[in-house]
Motif scaffolding. Structure first.
Motif, mmCIF file in Angstrom:
data_model
loop_
_atom_site.group_PDB
_atom_site.id
_atom_site.type_symbol
_atom_site.label_atom_id
_atom_site.label_comp_id
_atom_site.label_asym_id
_atom_site.label_seq_id
_atom_site.Cartn_x
_atom_site.Cartn_y
_atom_site.Cartn_z
ATOM 1 N N GLY A 146 0.931 -1.193 -0.073
ATOM 2 C CA GLY A 146 0.087 0.026 0.059
ATOM 3 C C GLY A 146 0.793 1.353 -0.067
ATOM 4 O O GLY A 146 0.593 2.141 -0.666
ATOM 5 N N THR A 147 1.885 1.184 0.732
ATOM 6 C CA THR A 147 2.745 2.185 1.012
ATOM 7 C C THR A 147 3.407 2.623 -0.519
ATOM 8 O O THR A 147 3.625 3.852 -0.864
ATOM 9 C CB THR A 147 3.871 2.273 1.846
ATOM 10 N N LEU A 148 3.895 1.559 -1.102
ATOM 11 C CA LEU A 148 4.716 1.629 -2.365
ATOM 12 C C LEU A 148 3.692 2.387 -3.418
ATOM 13 O O LEU A 148 4.152 3.293 -4.161
ATOM 14 C CB LEU A 148 5.213 0.403 -2.731
ATOM 15 N N THR A 149 2.503 1.705 -3.370
ATOM 16 C CA THR A 149 1.204 2.435 -4.308
ATOM 17 C C THR A 149 1.401 3.964 -4.207
ATOM 18 O O THR A 149 1.243 4.850 -5.023
ATOM 19 C CB THR A 149 0.164 1.717 -4.295
ATOM 20 N N SER A 150 1.291 4.342 -2.796
ATOM 21 C CA SER A 150 0.984 5.587 -2.442
ATOM 22 C C SER A 150 2.174 6.349 -2.941
ATOM 23 O O SER A 150 2.038 7.528 -3.474
ATOM 24 C CB SER A 150 0.972 6.012 -1.045
ATOM 25 N N LEU A 151 3.426 5.846 -2.810
ATOM 26 C CA LEU A 151 4.761 6.483 -3.318
ATOM 27 C C LEU A 151 4.517 6.703 -4.789
ATOM 28 O O LEU A 151 4.862 7.761 -5.146
ATOM 29 C CB LEU A 151 5.797 5.648 -2.728
ATOM 30 N N MET A 152 4.153 5.712 -5.564
ATOM 31 C CA MET A 152 3.901 6.028 -6.978
ATOM 32 C C MET A 152 2.991 6.845 -7.260
ATOM 33 O O MET A 152 3.216 7.810 -8.224
ATOM 34 C CB MET A 152 3.678 4.525 -7.498
ATOM 35 N N ASP A 153 1.940 7.065 -6.710
ATOM 36 C CA ASP A 153 0.639 7.928 -6.921
ATOM 37 C C ASP A 153 1.173 9.640 -6.543
ATOM 38 O O ASP A 153 0.942 10.143 -7.351
ATOM 39 C CB ASP A 153 -0.571 7.604 -5.910
ATOM 40 N N TYR A 164 10.328 18.227 -12.293
ATOM 41 C CA TYR A 164 10.028 17.017 -13.204
ATOM 42 C C TYR A 164 10.899 15.913 -13.192
ATOM 43 O O TYR A 164 10.382 14.772 -13.072
ATOM 44 C CB TYR A 164 9.746 17.391 -14.451
ATOM 45 N N GLN A 165 11.961 16.011 -13.408
ATOM 46 C CA GLN A 165 13.243 15.022 -13.424
ATOM 47 C C GLN A 165 13.223 14.049 -12.166
ATOM 48 O O GLN A 165 13.343 13.133 -12.048
ATOM 49 C CB GLN A 165 14.699 15.626 -13.804
ATOM 50 N N ALA A 166 13.356 14.936 -10.661
ATOM 51 C CA ALA A 166 13.246 14.512 -9.662
ATOM 52 C C ALA A 166 11.769 13.484 -9.453
ATOM 53 O O ALA A 166 12.043 12.446 -8.998
ATOM 54 C CB ALA A 166 13.191 15.427 -8.528
ATOM 55 N N ALA A 167 10.772 13.807 -9.740
ATOM 56 C CA ALA A 167 9.420 13.224 -9.649
ATOM 57 C C ALA A 167 9.800 11.900 -10.532
ATOM 58 O O ALA A 167 9.262 10.555 -10.143
ATOM 59 C CB ALA A 167 8.277 13.786 -10.248
ATOM 60 N N ALA A 168 10.333 11.957 -11.784
ATOM 61 C CA ALA A 168 10.476 10.953 -12.626
ATOM 62 C C ALA A 168 11.263 9.943 -12.070
ATOM 63 O O ALA A 168 11.066 8.602 -12.274
ATOM 64 C CB ALA A 168 10.857 11.344 -14.020
ATOM 65 N N LYS A 169 12.462 10.335 -11.410
ATOM 66 C CA LYS A 169 13.386 9.652 -10.703
ATOM 67 C C LYS A 169 12.566 8.717 -9.587
ATOM 68 O O LYS A 169 12.902 7.491 -9.496
ATOM 69 C CB LYS A 169 14.583 10.312 -10.206
ATOM 70 N N VAL A 170 11.721 9.459 -8.759
ATOM 71 C CA VAL A 170 11.125 8.718 -7.781
ATOM 72 C C VAL A 170 10.261 7.841 -8.199
ATOM 73 O O VAL A 170 10.162 6.358 -7.771
ATOM 74 C CB VAL A 170 10.195 9.634 -7.033
ATOM 75 N N LEU A 171 9.648 7.998 -9.534
ATOM 76 C CA LEU A 171 8.773 7.022 -9.946
ATOM 77 C C LEU A 171 9.666 5.789 -10.505
ATOM 78 O O LEU A 171 9.128 4.526 -10.116
ATOM 79 C CB LEU A 171 8.164 7.506 -11.386
ATOM 80 N N SER A 172 10.765 6.080 -11.025
ATOM 81 C CA SER A 172 11.527 5.050 -11.531
ATOM 82 C C SER A 172 12.070 3.957 -10.390
ATOM 83 O O SER A 172 12.010 2.676 -10.562
ATOM 84 C CB SER A 172 12.905 5.388 -12.329
ATOM 85 N N VAL A 173 12.642 4.763 -9.374
ATOM 86 C CA VAL A 173 12.995 4.022 -8.057
ATOM 87 C C VAL A 173 11.919 3.103 -7.558
ATOM 88 O O VAL A 173 12.082 2.002 -7.212
ATOM 89 C CB VAL A 173 13.626 5.046 -6.973
ATOM 90 N N VAL A 174 10.565 3.787 -7.221
ATOM 91 C CA VAL A 174 9.425 2.791 -6.737
ATOM 92 C C VAL A 174 9.156 1.708 -7.679
ATOM 93 O O VAL A 174 8.856 0.494 -7.322
ATOM 94 C CB VAL A 174 8.174 4.037 -6.538
#
Lengths: 469, 85
Positions: A2-9, A442-452
């Motif tokens: 659930g946490t990972l999903t929230s992080l992705m969201d 935008y790049q930072a958010a994209a990186k977060v998405l990639s890591v998650v």
């Protein structure tokens, strides 16, 4: 999970918000040269925390990015008011410069005698003085008639040119009325669109268009504006006649009244000409109804005084044929229109009554008396040349005053426009800085998405042979 | 030692800087005018243009003060929405 999903969201929301912010910046840059465009800035908003069973759950970072126009309504109205004042003073200056040129005045003209009319007045009195020396000489008599014809032609020309200035101003009234009606219809239409799309908050581009139309309208006439419900604006003329109310515009109309064009406006179509001020229309009306008539009247008084005094003096003498003198100059019954209609009534040089009664037809007493009118106070308690010099002085002073006032009004308008542009205009430097900031975000958010995404893949693959990437 | 031309240029530049709200330029002009005020000015016969420029500057300053006062008053009272939108 659930946490990972929230992080992705959260990362997804951040990407969306950054994308929207980049769009706002792109829109600002694209509209940098758009007339009336108001710069938009991003208003970042956090997502509300959600409380479930007593514990607070932060479900997201931000949802971004509402675009807000950088508009100061007080400043915008000051710009519009100053536009009205400056347009009036500019029109007035232009009209006065035309009047000034009629009389051959310039900033370097030092003397009334250098103007055509001043020179013609000097010539008539000079020729009469010479007639006093040679009262029987036909050529000298002919010179007096020639000087009189030059003088009357100068009066006629000046009066006609003043009438042309007035007529030209009158024609402008009709033209301006047409422009005003086009703009008020546009503003009413924009009022309607704004009320239906954005009744409670700034309507962005539509408000820009409406402000631009109001500023253009301010160029043409003085306005009062009031804000109304549903983000609407009501406009009236400076003397209160309704122009726009909500989605309804009220066209102004023109009609000729006593030879001049009058303005009719408002719901009842009343004549509002008298009280209109501001804008080009205010300047045109002031010049047409106050400035030009004042100068035309003074010119009439001068022509009438010279004409009646010369006719009166000629009637007191004996002409070259031994008969009592008659009127030399044709005049209207009163001073009104005298400059335009004054004319020499004879072509016979003997009609000049140079001799005084009792001198015989070859005397010179009356010619000297007529020449003496040059130094007599015949108009407004002044000599003709003194009155004319004062008249030119009034024109020169009024024109110089209008020029000074217009320069000051223009500088004030520039100042207010600078203030408004510093707030509402697009700065490419600022937009470039924003662009870099949003790009990195935008790049930072994209990186977060990639890591998650990697973490989720790792979690799914725990303890199994088949890998998910 | 200064001339009418120097004074006229200074007035022109001040009007322009005031119109564009260029504070840096205004500060430089202030220093220049302070220096000029201590110099002996050689006035030519025709000072009309200087007096005209001075009058324009007076009017601009006057309207600047009025504009700033109006804006400050309206904002201080926070009544913008009652006056305009």
């Amino acid at each position: 999970m659930g946490t990972l999903t929230s992080l992705m969201d959260m990362a997804r929301q951040a990407l969306t918000a950054d994308q929207a912010a980049l769009n706002v910046t792109a829109n600002n840059v694209a509209n940098q040269n758009t007339l009336g465009y108001t710069r938009q800035v991003v208003n970042w908003q956090p997502v509300d925390a959600v409380t479930i069973n007593g514990s607070t759950n932060v479900t997201g970072g931000n949802t971004g990015s509402a675009a807000v126009s950088q508009r100061d309504r007080v400043l915008e109205q000051r710009v519009q008011q100053q536009t009205q004042v400056q347009a009036q003073s500019s029109t007035l200056e232009s009209a006065l410069q035309q009047v000034q040129s009629i009389f051959g005045l310039s900033s370097t003209a030092a003397s009334a005698s250098t103007t055509a009319l001043g020179s013609a007045m000097n010539s008539i009195f000079s020729s009469l003085s010479k007639l006093g020396s040679s009262p029987s000489d036909t050529a000298t008599r002919q010179n007096v008639l020639a000087a009189a014809n030059t003088l009357t032609a100068a009066f006629n020309s000046s009066a006609n040119q003043l009438a042309q200035v007035s007529s030209s101003l009158d024609q402008q009234v009709g033209t301006i009325a047409g422009q005003v009606n086009t703009l008020t219809a546009t503003i009413a239409s924009l009022n309607q669109q704004i009320a239906s799309i954005s009744p409670n908050q700034d309507a962005g581009g539509l408000e820009d268009q409406r402000q631009l139309a109001i500023t253009q309208l301010s160029q043409y006439l003085g306005l009062n504006q009031m804000s109304t419900e549903n983000n609407g604006i009501t406009l009236t003329t400076s003397n209160g006649a309704l122009l726009v109310s909500g989605n309804q515009s009220y066209a102004i109309s023109t009609a000729s009244v006593s030879g001049t064009t009058h303005i009719f406006a408002g719901t009842g179509g009343q004549d509002v000409t008298q009280g209109l001020t501001g804008g080009e229309l205010g300047g045109v009306l002031q010049a047409r109804d106050q400035i030009v008539p004042t100068f035309a009247s003074a010119l009439d008084n001068l022509a009438y005084a010279i004409g009646t005094q010369m006719n009166g003096q000629n009637a007191q003498g004996i002409d070259g044929n031994g008969n009592p003198g008659q009127a030399l100059l044709g005049l209207p019954p009163s001073a009104n229109g005298a400059a335009a209609s004054i004319q020499v009534t004879t072509t016979d040089p003997q009609a000049i009554a140079a001799a005084a009664i009792g001198e015989g037809s070859t005397g010179n007493g009356n010619a000297l008396a007529m020449a003496g009118l040059e130094t007599a106070n015949i108009v407004g308690g002044q000599t003709a040349s003194g009155f004319f010099a004062a008249f030119l002085g009034q024109i020169g002073t009024a024109t110089a005053g209008a020029t000074t006032a217009n320069q000051a009004q223009q500088a004030t308008l520039t100042q207010l426009t600078t203030q408004r542009n510093s707030l509402s205009g697009v700065s490419l430097d600022e937009e470039a800085a924003n662009l870099t900031q949003y790009q990195r975000s935008y790049q930072a958010a994209a990186k977060v998405l990639s890591v998650v995404n990697s973490i989720m893949a790792g979690a799914i693959n725990l303890g199994v042979d088949t890998t998910v990437t | 030692m200064g001339t009418c031309r120097t004074v006229a240029d200074l007035l022109d530049e001040t009007i322009d800087a005031l119109a564009t709200l260029d504070l840096d330029r205004l500060q430089v002009l202030e220093e220049r005018s302070a220096a000029l005020s201590e110099a002996k000015i050689i006035y030519e016969k025709n000072t009309h243009s200087i007096l005209t420029k001075k009058r324009v500057l007076e009017l601009v300053l006057q309207s600047s003060e009025e504009s700033l006062s109006a804006l400050a008053r309206l904002r201080d009272r926070n009544v913008r929405s009652q006056w305009v939108r």
